[in-house]
Design an enzyme around this catalytic site. Structure first.
Site, PDB file in Angstrom:
ATOM      1  N   ARG A 175       0.814  -1.206   0.000  1.00 50.57           N
ATOM      2  CA  ARG A 175       0.000   0.000   0.000  1.00 50.57           C
ATOM      3  C   ARG A 175       0.850   1.259   0.000  1.00 50.57           C
ATOM      4  NH1 ARG A 175      -3.935  -0.565   4.350  1.00 50.57           N
ATOM      5  NH2 ARG A 175      -4.954  -1.603   2.620  1.00 50.57           N
ATOM      6  N   TYR A 176       1.973   1.212   0.687  1.00 53.40           N
ATOM      7  CA  TYR A 176       2.850   2.373   0.801  1.00 53.40           C
ATOM      8  C   TYR A 176       4.041   2.176  -0.134  1.00 53.40           C
ATOM      9  CZ  TYR A 176       0.321   3.367   5.184  1.00 53.40           C
ATOM     10  OH  TYR A 176      -0.627   3.646   6.124  1.00 53.40           O
ATOM     11  N   ARG A 184       7.216   0.000   1.760  1.00 55.64           N
ATOM     12  CA  ARG A 184       7.077  -1.102   2.717  1.00 55.64           C
ATOM     13  C   ARG A 184       5.857  -1.965   2.400  1.00 55.64           C
ATOM     14  NH1 ARG A 184       5.620   3.787   4.251  1.00 55.64           N
ATOM     15  NH2 ARG A 184       4.105   4.254   5.873  1.00 55.64           N
ATOM     16  N   CYS A 226      -3.953 -17.435  15.157  1.00 61.25           N
ATOM     17  CA  CYS A 226      -3.470 -16.705  16.331  1.00 61.25           C
ATOM     18  C   CYS A 226      -3.680 -17.581  17.556  1.00 61.25           C
ATOM     19  CB  CYS A 226      -4.272 -15.420  16.531  1.00 61.25           C
ATOM     20  SG  CYS A 226      -3.961 -14.175  15.276  1.00 61.25           S
ATOM     21  N   CYS A 242      -8.799 -12.252  18.774  1.00 63.32           N
ATOM     22  CA  CYS A 242      -9.334 -11.004  19.307  1.00 63.32           C
ATOM     23  C   CYS A 242     -10.713 -10.786  18.708  1.00 63.32           C
ATOM     24  CB  CYS A 242      -8.453  -9.816  18.921  1.00 63.32           C
ATOM     25  SG  CYS A 242      -6.760  -9.950  19.473  1.00 63.32           S
ATOM     26  N   CYS A 267     -10.860  -8.099  15.982  1.00 61.94           N
ATOM     27  CA  CYS A 267      -9.889  -8.225  14.885  1.00 61.94           C
ATOM     28  C   CYS A 267     -10.412  -7.578  13.608  1.00 61.94           C
ATOM     29  CB  CYS A 267      -9.611  -9.697  14.611  1.00 61.94           C
ATOM     30  SG  CYS A 267      -8.399  -9.936  13.290  1.00 61.94           S
ATOM     31  N   ARG A 281      -9.252  -8.317  10.711  1.00 65.31           N
ATOM     32  CA  ARG A 281      -9.268  -9.369   9.683  1.00 65.31           C
ATOM     33  C   ARG A 281     -10.141 -10.532  10.134  1.00 65.31           C
ATOM     34  NH1 ARG A 281      -3.377  -8.543   9.759  1.00 65.31           N
ATOM     35  NH2 ARG A 281      -3.088  -6.633   8.561  1.00 65.31           N
ATOM     36  N   ASP A 302     -11.780  -0.241  13.357  1.00 66.63           N
ATOM     37  CA  ASP A 302     -12.119  -0.306  11.931  1.00 66.63           C
ATOM     38  C   ASP A 302     -13.597  -0.568  11.656  1.00 66.63           C
ATOM     39  OD1 ASP A 302      -9.696   0.159  10.720  1.00 66.63           O
ATOM     40  OD2 ASP A 302      -9.036  -1.911  11.023  1.00 66.63           O
ATOM     41  N   ASP A 353      -7.372   4.142  10.148  1.00 69.43           N
ATOM     42  CA  ASP A 353      -6.940   3.444   8.938  1.00 69.43           C
ATOM     43  C   ASP A 353      -8.043   3.673   7.907  1.00 69.43           C
ATOM     44  OD1 ASP A 353      -5.211   1.944   7.391  1.00 69.43           O
ATOM     45  OD2 ASP A 353      -4.907   0.447   8.965  1.00 69.43           O
ATOM     46  N   LYS A 403      -2.981   4.737   7.000  1.00 68.86           N
ATOM     47  CA  LYS A 403      -3.251   5.298   8.328  1.00 68.86           C
ATOM     48  C   LYS A 403      -3.203   6.825   8.284  1.00 68.86           C
ATOM     49  CE  LYS A 403      -1.097   1.266  10.340  1.00 68.86           C
ATOM     50  NZ  LYS A 403      -0.632   0.690   9.053  1.00 68.86           N
TER      51      LYS A 403
END
Ligand SMILES: *Cc1c(COP(=O)(O)O)cnc(C)c1O
Length: 436
Positions: free
Chosen positions: A122-123, A126, A135, A139, A142, A144, A303, A340, A347
């Site tokens: 996206r950037y 990076r 995981c 969470c 989350c 995702r 999000d 975001d 971000k």
């Protein structure tokens, strides 16, 4: 000291009568005995739900799976669990099934910005590299949520190889962020191999690992793992503490190992309604983090992913928290509050306003106390025209390896070397009406 307290002993013994502290501190034992259904949760924590609640919760788990390590479950305060920050982050809530019209399945357009399976680019310099789909603890907040845990999936070397190839073939990538899922769900040998491949790429200057292990499974940070990671400096680690209660003796030990290993450790917190949406809780959290050599990095606005509506706060809550931190406490304790951008814009930092007004030679500012002050700007400042030709520049800024990239975005509007005077959205009607 929490290391192996009464609650933990009791949970360990319910898992197996003969469990010992060394089982408890074995990360593989913790994973093998992770809670993945309601009955197991009831049995280990002693919290019970009625038949109605259970049937609703079961529906929720069909959509979003459950996984809680015995360690993380042991932090729930069972008397007042409905109000417990660990319970809320880890145990299913029927509100997860409320999908709003404005919720999005891929709010950050990570799939659209994916040139290769597992890579989000996206950037300019990076990439995010998703190296696992699982995981230790799922969470509930989350971003995702729809993807993670769908299928328990640890990619094969061949699959990871594709991402590595993309990075190899993309010389502008100087920073690789390993994410997932949790990258530390991979076995040590796979982590060793992956880092050796990535760090052998000449243009990769730094690698980062994003992991919640210090919070949900601190025993994953073993001495052996640290020895492996140490071979691949510079390596940055970002973890995810959301509440001061999570900084237990075991968590402190995990972050101490990482900091002693020489890794800069940062923390990303998600702002969550009824978990940490309070200036006092947040101040306590950042203080505990820096006491343990963890630098608060980002505070995220929650999000727009599906099933998160009960966790969202207005943006104003985040601004209020930032107002209570900036100036009131050490600068290095203050994270950057970011939203975001839905649609993949990345971000966007947001802050209280500190500039009150401005003239040609004075800026009027206010500080955290409400004191209004002025900064007088220089009478003379000779602007140096910059055509981005560093070779012929007489400033000491004349740098070696001046591999300046094309200017981008708002930076481009400010640059002397670029004659753009505006940025115009695609399909701007007014512009479409013009005949030129
Ligand atoms: C967050 C993120 C990064 C890293 O952003 P930093 O601001 O450098 O920490 C990189 N790629 C993607 C897709 C991200 O979401």
């Amino acid at each position: 000291m929490e290391i192996f307290n009464g609650t933990q002993q009791a949970i360990a013994n319910k898992i197996n009568k003969t469990s010992t502290i060394s089982n408890w501190r074995d990360w593989k034992w913790q994973l093998k005995n992770s809670i993945s259904n309601i009955d197991q949760f009831e049995k280990l924590t002693g919290i019970t739900f009625n038949a109605d609640e259970k049937s609703q919760l079961k529906k929720t788990l069909e959509k979003f799976p459950l996984s809680i390590t015995p360690y993380y479950a042991s932090l729930i305060s069972t008397e007042n669990y409905q109000n417990d920050p660990v319970f809320k982050q880890s145990f299913a809530n029927v509100h997860e099934l409320h999908v709003l019209d404005t919720d999005l399945t891929d709010p950050l357009s990570e799939d659209k910005d994916s040139p290769e399976e597992g890579i989000t680019h996206r950037y300019p310099d990076r990439v995010l590299f998703h190296v696992s789909n699982v995981c230790a603890m799922y969470c509930r907040h989350c971003t995702r949520k729809r993807k993670v845990g769908d299928i328990d999936f640890i990619p094969s070397k061949e699959q990871l190889q594709k991402g590595i190839e993309y990075i190899k073939n993309t010389p502008q990538v100087r920073d690789v962020l390993l994410s997932g899922g949790d990258p530390l769900m991979l076995p040590d040998s796979k982590i060793d191999w992956l880092l050796s491949e990535l760090t052998a790429i000449p243009h990769v200057e730094v690698v980062r690992i994003g992991t919640r292990m210090p919070v949900v499974l601190p025993y994953r940070i073993t001495d052996e793992l640290v020895q492996i990671l140490k071979k691949y400096q510079p390596l940055w680690i970002n973890t995810h503490f959301n509440h001061p209660r999570e900084m237990t003796a075991s968590a402190k030990e995990a972050v101490r190992k990482l900091a002693d290993g020489g890794f800069p450790v940062g923390n990303q917190t998600v702002l969550l309604a009824n978990v940490n949406d309070c200036p006092r809780i947040m101040k306590k959290l950042v203080h505990k983090l820096v006491q343990n050599r963890v630098r608060p990095y980002y505070l995220y606005q929650c999000d727009l992913s599906e099933g998160l509506s009960h966790f969202r706060t207005p943006v104003g809550k985040g601004i209020e928290i930032m107002e209570s931190l900036i100036g009131h406490t050490s600068g290095f304790s203050v994270p950057t509050y970011v939203i975001d951008a839905p649609g993949g814009g990345g971000k966007i930092p947001v802050m209280p306003n500190y500039i009150i007004s401005w003239s040609t030679h004075k800026v009027v500012l206010r500080n955290y106390e409400g004191v209004i002050t002025t900064y007088k700007e220089p009478d003379h400042y000779e602007n140096k025209f910059c055509d981005r030709d560093c070779e012929n520049c007489n400033l000491e800024l004349n740098m070696e390896e001046s591999d300046e990239m094309q200017s981008l975005g708002i930076e481009k509007l400010l640059a002397d070397s670029n004659d753009s005077i505006s940025l115009i959205p695609e399909n701007n009607e007014r512009h479409n009406r013009r005949d030129d």
